[in-house]
Design an enzyme around this catalytic site. Sequence first.
Site, short mmCIF file in Angstrom:
data_model
loop_
_atom_site.label_atom_id
_atom_site.label_comp_id
_atom_site.label_asym_id
_atom_site.label_seq_id
_atom_site.Cartn_x
_atom_site.Cartn_y
_atom_site.Cartn_z
NE ARG A 146 -3.96 -1.97 2.81
CZ ARG A 146 -3.53 -3.41 3.85
NH1 ARG A 146 -2.14 -3.56 3.87
NH2 ARG A 146 -4.58 -4.09 3.53
CE LYS A 170 -6.22 -0.19 4.90
NZ LYS A 170 -7.32 -0.54 3.90
CG HIS A 239 -5.71 1.26 -4.24
ND1 HIS A 239 -4.28 0.62 -3.27
CD2 HIS A 239 -6.55 0.30 -4.04
CE1 HIS A 239 -5.26 -0.46 -2.14
NE2 HIS A 239 -6.72 -0.71 -3.12
NE ARG A 242 -3.18 -3.35 -1.89
CZ ARG A 242 -2.75 -4.07 -0.86
NH1 ARG A 242 -1.52 -4.69 -0.52
NH2 ARG A 242 -3.48 -4.61 -0.10
CG HIS A 265 -7.20 -7.88 1.22
ND1 HIS A 265 -6.54 -8.34 -0.31
CD2 HIS A 265 -6.29 -6.43 1.17
CE1 HIS A 265 -6.92 -7.19 -0.53
NE2 HIS A 265 -6.89 -6.69 0.00
CE1 TYR A 274 -6.31 -6.59 -7.61
CE2 TYR A 274 -6.83 -7.56 -5.20
CZ TYR A 274 -6.50 -6.12 -5.60
OH TYR A 274 -6.10 -5.70 -5.01
#
Length: 297
Positions: A146, A170, A239, A242, A265, A274
């Site tokens: 990220r 995150k 992004h 990514r 994730h 995806y």
Amino acid sequence: MTQGDDPLERFLSMMAVERGAAANTLAAYRRDLEGAQAALGDLVRADGPRLESLSAHWSDLSAASLARKCSTLRQFYGFLVDEGLREDDPSPALPRPRTRRPLPRLLSREEVTRFLTVAEAEAESGEAPAVRLLALLELLYGSGLRATELVSLPLAAVPRDAPFLHVRGKGGQQRMVPVSTRARQALSRWLAVRVGTPGSKFLFPSRASTGHLTRIRLFQLLRELAIRADLDPERVSPHVLRHAFATHLLEGGADLRVLQTLLGHADIATTQIYTHVDSARLIELVNARHPLARRTS
């Protein structure tokens, strides 16, 4: 009422401590709750009809924004019930917009190659900005970081022997991210010419302060490079690279669970977005590998 007694503050503290919500996420929760409070008054005592009235206040919002605000309030009321601050949960009265998660913007392999080719050619000059940009690009596309993870990498995160970066993602979650041979070479070149504030602890320091390169500046650098590579700058961002990392790995046969780990994730449902890009390969896989494919009709 002291700040510690305020249910809104207690909810935000819980999200930070128990669920590891990032600063930007907490700020979004606060805006949503304070906006609803401005419309309704006392959120803690609001009943179902009062929550229904939010539909009128939020009528001009997109479906995605409305869904996010409703999600915040549902979590808030669930917290109030858990803490004994309410006996009932009025959140079923909130609107339930139907949203479809937008598909990610993508760059083809050919477009990424063109992007990298221009960056490599410019880095041959040995000038620090060009070498830095190549290192940034190799880590974005080669490791799927990220933007915030990339620009805030500490110098200590650079591997010496093991081909991994230690990344704080995150919610403060840490993970190991593989670094390709190309990216390691680009990093070595950058470390040889690394410039910035002396003594900075960051891999990509800022010239103007003791901090690091900003996300905004990274965004600008990529769009400027897109123009030089004859790509539409509106289609390029950290992004997007990514997304390209994830999509091209999946096309190459990567397992979805592995991809989830690489991307950091928390929920594999986020990673599954995806799979839409590789339907042709999946159909070919079923035709080639499914037991019934070996039977003649």
